[in-house]
Design a protein around this motif. Structure first.
Motif, PDB file in Angstrom:
ATOM      1  N   UNK A 200       0.826  -1.204   0.000  1.00 57.17           N
ATOM      2  CA  UNK A 200       0.000   0.000   0.000  1.00 57.17           C
ATOM      3  C   UNK A 200       0.865   1.261   0.000  1.00 57.17           C
ATOM      4  N   UNK A 201       1.958   1.206   0.720  1.00 57.16           N
ATOM      5  CA  UNK A 201       2.894   2.332   0.782  1.00 57.16           C
ATOM      6  C   UNK A 201       3.395   2.673  -0.621  1.00 57.16           C
ATOM      7  N   UNK A 202       3.844   1.670  -1.357  1.00 56.66           N
ATOM      8  CA  UNK A 202       4.332   1.903  -2.712  1.00 56.66           C
ATOM      9  C   UNK A 202       3.198   2.340  -3.644  1.00 56.66           C
ATOM     10  N   UNK A 203       2.036   1.722  -3.506  1.00 55.95           N
ATOM     11  CA  UNK A 203       0.909   2.050  -4.389  1.00 55.95           C
ATOM     12  C   UNK A 203       0.469   3.493  -4.198  1.00 55.95           C
ATOM     13  N   UNK A 204       0.424   3.947  -2.956  1.00 52.94           N
ATOM     14  CA  UNK A 204       0.018   5.335  -2.706  1.00 52.94           C
ATOM     15  C   UNK A 204       1.038   6.306  -3.277  1.00 52.94           C
ATOM     16  N   UNK A 205       2.306   5.991  -3.166  1.00 56.88           N
ATOM     17  CA  UNK A 205       3.323   6.857  -3.751  1.00 56.88           C
ATOM     18  C   UNK A 205       3.154   6.942  -5.269  1.00 56.88           C
ATOM     19  N   UNK A 206       2.965   5.811  -5.910  1.00 57.59           N
ATOM     20  CA  UNK A 206       2.793   5.809  -7.367  1.00 57.59           C
ATOM     21  C   UNK A 206       1.544   6.594  -7.763  1.00 57.59           C
ATOM     22  N   UNK A 207       0.472   6.456  -6.966  1.00 54.61           N
ATOM     23  CA  UNK A 207      -0.770   7.148  -7.288  1.00 54.61           C
ATOM     24  C   UNK A 207      -0.591   8.660  -7.238  1.00 54.61           C
ATOM     25  N   UNK A 208       0.037   9.142  -6.182  1.00 53.31           N
ATOM     26  CA  UNK A 208       0.119  10.593  -6.010  1.00 53.31           C
ATOM     27  C   UNK A 208       1.224  11.213  -6.856  1.00 53.31           C
ATOM     28  N   UNK A 209       2.272  10.460  -7.147  1.00 55.16           N
ATOM     29  CA  UNK A 209       3.403  11.016  -7.894  1.00 55.16           C
ATOM     30  C   UNK A 209       3.265  10.847  -9.395  1.00 55.16           C
ATOM     31  N   UNK A 210       2.481   9.851  -9.821  1.00 52.81           N
ATOM     32  CA  UNK A 210       2.406   9.536 -11.238  1.00 52.81           C
ATOM     33  C   UNK A 210       3.614   8.781 -11.747  1.00 52.81           C
ATOM     34  N   UNK A 211       4.491   8.369 -10.850  1.00 57.06           N
ATOM     35  CA  UNK A 211       5.674   7.602 -11.234  1.00 57.06           C
ATOM     36  C   UNK A 211       5.385   6.104 -11.143  1.00 57.06           C
ATOM     37  N   UNK A 212       6.115   5.325 -11.922  1.00 58.78           N
ATOM     38  CA  UNK A 212       6.072   3.873 -11.811  1.00 58.78           C
ATOM     39  C   UNK A 212       7.381   3.410 -11.192  1.00 58.78           C
ATOM     40  N   UNK A 213       7.287   2.768 -10.064  1.00 62.32           N
ATOM     41  CA  UNK A 213       8.493   2.303  -9.376  1.00 62.32           C
ATOM     42  C   UNK A 213       9.082   1.091 -10.081  1.00 62.32           C
TER      43      UNK A 213
END
Length: 398
Positions: free
Chosen positions: A330-343
């Motif tokens: 969830x931590x990674x998913x929320x970051x990707x959602x708000x940043x628009x980046x793909x980890x």
């Protein structure tokens, strides 16, 4: 669609962190002991760090010298008074000296913070000028950093490199934030809000144009030209300076594998470097201050995120995070959602971050008294077992 547009499009979406079962009060004997150990070790680490950073001066000396420092500034006129000088009560800022105080000058009173180069350095190099440069550059960038009033980088007034900044009206978490403090005491819904704010703040840090802010000096932290190789060289120098040949031998194969397998990084970002929750100040669920930029470097978002993920659960425990704290996914998913980046390359960066943590803890432990070293041994064992597992997962160790 640009990353910025994608982030704007998604800004009102949300991931719910509050569904986790709260197991912080678990009555399992082993877990209870571990929680108690972690809080006790955290308190002792904070106390030891404060004592080793303050040096020989007592608080009366600091009061006098701070008064002299402020009175000497070109923008200060009239009488200066300094009061209530005291060390911080949490473990934040453990790699530098920190004092809180109040001051009155120019007919105004302000709560202030003194940051100064420690008498006993944690790392092989301590660049306070870089910290001042980064923090001043970020003012007005959208990153909530405290305003720096004055810097005394040649130690003319305090006898040590230092700077004075505004004290933000916010609460910082202690080292053992899972067992006490602002996050632990919050409701599950409040924790979820705080963690989202923390993740969103990381995304803002990674989005700044560090070149436009004049932070190119970070490219010269070591003579390596690749971002990860540069940081590996920096931390390896600290390990060598700590005179710990056993740790060097344990980590050498992973260190070399990371250098040989660094992914391409066409657009490095500014990384905070020490993305512990303790370095964020919260008020009403919002991040109102990001502090302690000593470990900032140029890397990838994954560098900060995997380092932070390592610290989301208590040392040595495998139970589900407390209610309101996200899972790693969830931590990674929320970051990707708000940043628009793909980890990407998360296993590589998880190994890199875990090696950084293992080196930091081994370097720090060399400075502890024997009883504290013995108490912290379980943490060293835990992080090195985790490092071994990460290395084996990517083939860095057989």
């Amino acid at each position: 669609m640009s990353r910025q547009a994608l982030a704007r499009q998604r800004r009102d979406e949300s991931i719910d962190f509050t569904h986790h079962t709260n197991t912080m009060t678990a009555s399992t004997p082993g877990k209870s002991r571990t929680m108690t150990n972690e809080q006790d070790i955290g308190d002792r680490l904070a106390a030891h760090s404060r004592a080793s950073r303050l040096g020989a001066l007592n608080l009366s000396d600091w009061t006098r010298k701070l008064t002299e420092l402020i009175a000497a500034q070109s923008d200060v006129r009239g009488k200066v008074s300094v009061s209530n000088v005291r060390p911080i009560e949490t473990g934040a800022g453990s790699s530098s000296g920190t004092l809180l105080f109040e001051a009155r000058w120019n007919d105004q009173s302000q709560p202030l913070v003194l940051k100064f180069a420690p008498e006993k350095k944690l790392f092989h190099s301590y660049d306070m000028a870089a910290q001042v440069r980064i923090q001043r550059a970020l003012e007005g960038s959208g990153i909530p950093v405290p305003h720096i009033y004055w810097a005394d980088l040649d130690g003319e007034h305090l006898g040590v490199e230092s700077y004075v900044m505004h004290r933000v009206d916010g609460a910082g978490a202690p080292i053992a934030w899972q067992t006490s403090g602002v996050i632990f005491e919050a409701s599950p819904a409040q924790r979820a809000t705080m963690l989202r704010e923390y993740i969103h703040t990381l995304a803002k840090i990674h989005a700044v144009d560090w070149r436009a802010l004049g932070l190119e000096a970070l490219e010269r932290r070591t003579d390596s030209t690749q971002p990860i190789a540069r940081e590996l060289q920096w931390y390896w120098a600290s390990l060598e300076a700590s005179n710990n040949p056993d740790a060097k031998a344990r980590f050498a194969d992973i260190h070399q594998w990371l250098r040989a397998n660094e992914p391409p990084i066409p657009q490095p970002v500014l990384c905070h470097g020490d993305t512990n929750l303790t370095n964020n100040l919260f008020r009403d669920g919002h991040v109102v201050g990001v502090i302690d930029w000593e470990m900032a470097f140029l890397g990838t978002p994954e560098c900060d995120l995997t380092y932070a993920a390592n610290l989301l659960t208590p040392i040595g425990q495998d139970y589900v995070p407390m209610e309101g704290i996200p899972s790693i996914e969830e931590f990674y998913a929320e970051y990707q959602r708000v940043s628009g980046r793909t980890l990407a390359n998360l296993e590589y960066y998880r190994l890199f971050s875990t090696l950084r943590t293992a080196i930091i803890w081994n370097v720090a432990m060399r400075q502890f008294p024997p009883d504290l070293q013995a108490g912290f041994a379980f943490a060293i064992d835990f992080i090195e077992r985790k490092l071994d597992a990460c290395a084996r997962a990517v083939g860095a160790r057989r």
